[in-house]
Design an enzyme around this catalytic site. Structure first.
Site, PDB file in Angstrom:
ATOM      1  N   HIS A 128      50.464  47.975  20.189  1.00  0.00           N
ATOM      2  CA  HIS A 128      50.281  49.302  20.761  1.00  0.00           C
ATOM      3  C   HIS A 128      49.466  50.197  19.830  1.00  0.00           C
ATOM      4  CE1 HIS A 128      52.882  48.957  24.251  1.00  0.00           C
ATOM      5  NE2 HIS A 128      53.778  48.330  23.501  1.00  0.00           N
ATOM      6  N   THR A 180      52.851  38.679   8.892  1.00  0.00           N
ATOM      7  CA  THR A 180      52.014  39.854   9.137  1.00  0.00           C
ATOM      8  C   THR A 180      50.617  39.715   8.545  1.00  0.00           C
ATOM      9  OG1 THR A 180      52.819  40.924   7.112  1.00  0.00           O
ATOM     10  CG2 THR A 180      54.036  41.349   9.160  1.00  0.00           C
ATOM     11  N   ARG A 195      56.388  35.947   2.832  1.00  0.00           N
ATOM     12  CA  ARG A 195      55.673  35.839   1.560  1.00  0.00           C
ATOM     13  C   ARG A 195      55.634  34.371   1.157  1.00  0.00           C
ATOM     14  NH1 ARG A 195      59.122  35.218  -2.771  1.00  0.00           N
ATOM     15  NH2 ARG A 195      61.350  35.486  -2.308  1.00  0.00           N
ATOM     16  N   LYS A 198      56.300  28.855  -2.023  1.00  0.00           N
ATOM     17  CA  LYS A 198      55.742  27.793  -2.853  1.00  0.00           C
ATOM     18  C   LYS A 198      54.597  27.154  -2.085  1.00  0.00           C
ATOM     19  CE  LYS A 198      58.906  24.171  -1.196  1.00  0.00           C
ATOM     20  NZ  LYS A 198      59.858  23.112  -1.602  1.00  0.00           N
TER      21      LYS A 198
END
Length: 207
Positions: A128, A180, A195, A198
């Site tokens: 949006h 993201t 994140r 490894k």
């Protein structure tokens, strides 16, 4: 009628017939896709998962045949599992031997070969617009950008992948991760936001 007038009429006629032929092809193609979409959402989506001993193989085959006519590209031996919601199927490409997980929700995406996907994965390709504080967010529209998933990727259950993200070749997205940003090749990512935990190759592990 003079020769140049005859030639002009013939040219117009040929142009008109070509336009009608192309339009007819588009209408037939659209009608065909609508038929296959209706078949998928009315019953094929609810057939058993592919690994069930009773009807699983047949269900997988039925969904595959339908999606070959729905997706922009549907590679050899692709597996569209029970309950997958992919909207109209436009803007979706899936490579050979790749799968869409059980009850997953799929937006615009290009999936490479040999991609595994767990259940209830969400690929969200639309976002949006909310920058105008004077208007309700619901009327500001949105922006879309396809997700890219390269070859040999494993996406765990209930992972969420957001608009425009590229998942690198050979990487692993952990269950429940919210991705993201782009994921490098061979990386193992998890968490919210995801994140790098490894790398699959020790030599690539961050110092």
């Amino acid at each position: 009628m003079r020769l140049h007038q005859v030639a002009r009429v013939n040219k117009w006629s040929a142009t008109f017939l070509l336009a009608m032929k192309l339009r007819t092809k588009r209408v037939v193609k659209l009608s065909s896709k609508l038929f296959f979409l209706a078949m998928y959402y009315s019953f094929a989506r609810y057939l058993p998962v592919s690994y069930k001993p009773y009807g699983g193989r047949i269900a997988r085959k039925v969904r595959y045949v339908l999606c070959r006519h729905i997706f922009d590209k549907c590679g050899k031996n692709a597996n569209i599992e029970h309950g997958v919601d992919f909207g109209s199927g436009s803007g979706i490409e899936i490579g050979d031997h790749s799968g869409l997980g059980i009850d997953s929700r799929i937006g615009l995406v290009k999936i490479g070969k040999d991609v595994m996907m767990g259940p209830e994965v969400m690929i969200i390709s639309r976002e949006h617009i909310y920058s105008d504080l004077e208007r309700p967010m619901r009327v500001q529209g949105g922006v879309s950008e396809a997700v890219i998933i390269e070859d040999d990727v494993w996406i765990g259950a209930r992972a969420i992948i957001l608009r425009g993200v590229r998942i690198g070749r050979g990487s692993i997205v952990g269950a429940g991760a919210v991705v993201t940003r782009d994921v490098p090749q061979h990386a193992v990512v998890g968490g919210n936001p995801a994140r790098i935990l490894k790398y699959r190759l020790r030599s690539e592990d961050p110092i």
